[in-house]
Enzyme design. Structure first.
Site, mmCIF file in Angstrom:
data_model
loop_
_atom_site.group_PDB
_atom_site.id
_atom_site.type_symbol
_atom_site.label_atom_id
_atom_site.label_comp_id
_atom_site.label_asym_id
_atom_site.label_seq_id
_atom_site.Cartn_x
_atom_site.Cartn_y
_atom_site.Cartn_z
ATOM 1 N N SER A 162 0.829 -1.197 0.000
ATOM 2 C CA SER A 162 0.000 0.000 0.000
ATOM 3 C C SER A 162 0.872 1.258 0.000
ATOM 4 O O SER A 162 1.538 1.552 -0.989
ATOM 5 C CB SER A 162 -0.982 -0.052 1.173
ATOM 6 O OG SER A 162 -2.014 0.897 1.032
ATOM 7 N N HIS B 204 -4.634 -1.656 -4.024
ATOM 8 C CA HIS B 204 -5.985 -2.089 -3.616
ATOM 9 C C HIS B 204 -6.986 -1.854 -4.765
ATOM 10 O O HIS B 204 -8.102 -1.370 -4.556
ATOM 11 C CB HIS B 204 -6.433 -1.344 -2.358
ATOM 12 C CG HIS B 204 -5.453 -1.413 -1.240
ATOM 13 N ND1 HIS B 204 -4.964 -2.603 -0.751
ATOM 14 C CD2 HIS B 204 -4.842 -0.423 -0.514
ATOM 15 C CE1 HIS B 204 -4.106 -2.356 0.231
ATOM 16 N NE2 HIS B 204 -4.017 -1.042 0.385
#
Length: 238
Positions: free
Chosen positions: A131, A167
């Site tokens: 991330s 994501h």
């Protein structure tokens, strides 16, 4: 240690086992493998979560019994090591956790980590992360660092000259914002990952896409005549 500058930028890396304990999954294992070391030294960097104590403790626990020498670098309230540069250059793998990529980049620059991490990358230390720990190596990408409505961040370290989306299949705003950023020139050609997918760069070239989740993919997003094209990248299972 591999001497080729190596990055594994991911939307995954850890999972919970049958006892609900955090354990390394395929992407972290791949980062360790890329180090080319039988017993790698791995430093966990949790700047993006404000050096959250639970994240650090859970990472140590996750490697219990593994042939990995784990350490961590904390910057809050002050660095936990005397010589940040020496500590990071002594590692085989540096794994960066998720959280605020905007906060991470600000703190890193304050402490000179932008320079040190480039030096580590050039020396062959494998740079990995999830991330925020993926976007940071790129030019930038969509982020929730500023609130629930995603915004662009464009001051990444730029070790690889691409944008990055994380994501991609798990958070609704990620894909359309990345498309807009590429279409309007805010970002260059960009690579994105579904949850559980990682991008392997050798130098500045994408040389592999890996997945620890069945059906998850990587993507290349590029400008084409005022709009964007998105091409899926089939990963190798890890």
């Amino acid at each position: 240690m591999t001497r080729t500058p190596t990055i594994l930028a991911t939307s995954g890396g850890f999972e919970h086992d049958a006892r609900h304990q955090l354990v390394p999954s395929g992407l972290v294992k791949k980062a360790l493998e890329l180090s080319g070391t039988a017993r790698p030294k791995m430093c966990f960097v949790a700047t993006a979560s404000g050096d959250a104590t639970d994240a650090i403790q859970l990472t140590y626990a996750a490697f219990a019994g593994w042939s990995v020498d784990v350490s961590h670098l904390a910057l809050f309230p002050m660095p936990n090591v005397d010589d940040i540069r020496a500590h990071l250059l002594a590692q085989d793998v540096i794994w960066v956790g998720g959280g605020s990529v905007a906060g991470l980049l600000a703190m890193w620059r304050l402490h000179g980590l932008d320079v040190v991490l480039r030096e580590a990358w050039e020396a062959g230390v494998v740079l990995g992360g999830v991330s925020a720990g993926s976007i940071c190596w790129h030019v930038g990408g969509p982020t929730d660092s500023f609130g629930p409505d995603l915004r662009p961040v464009t001051d990444g370290l730029g070790l690889v000259p691409f944008g990055n989306g994380v994501h991609y299949d798990g958070e609704q705003q990620r894909r359309p914002l990345l498309h807009r950023m590429v279409a309007d020139g805010t970002l260059p050609l960009s690579y994105a990952t579904d949850d559980g997918v990682g991008l392997h760069y050798a130098g500045t070239e994408l040389v592999g896409v890996y997945s620890e989740v069945e059906g998850a993919r990587g993507y290349v997003v590029e400008a084409a005549g005022g709009t964007v094209t998105e091409t899926p990248l089939k990963p190798v299972t890890v």
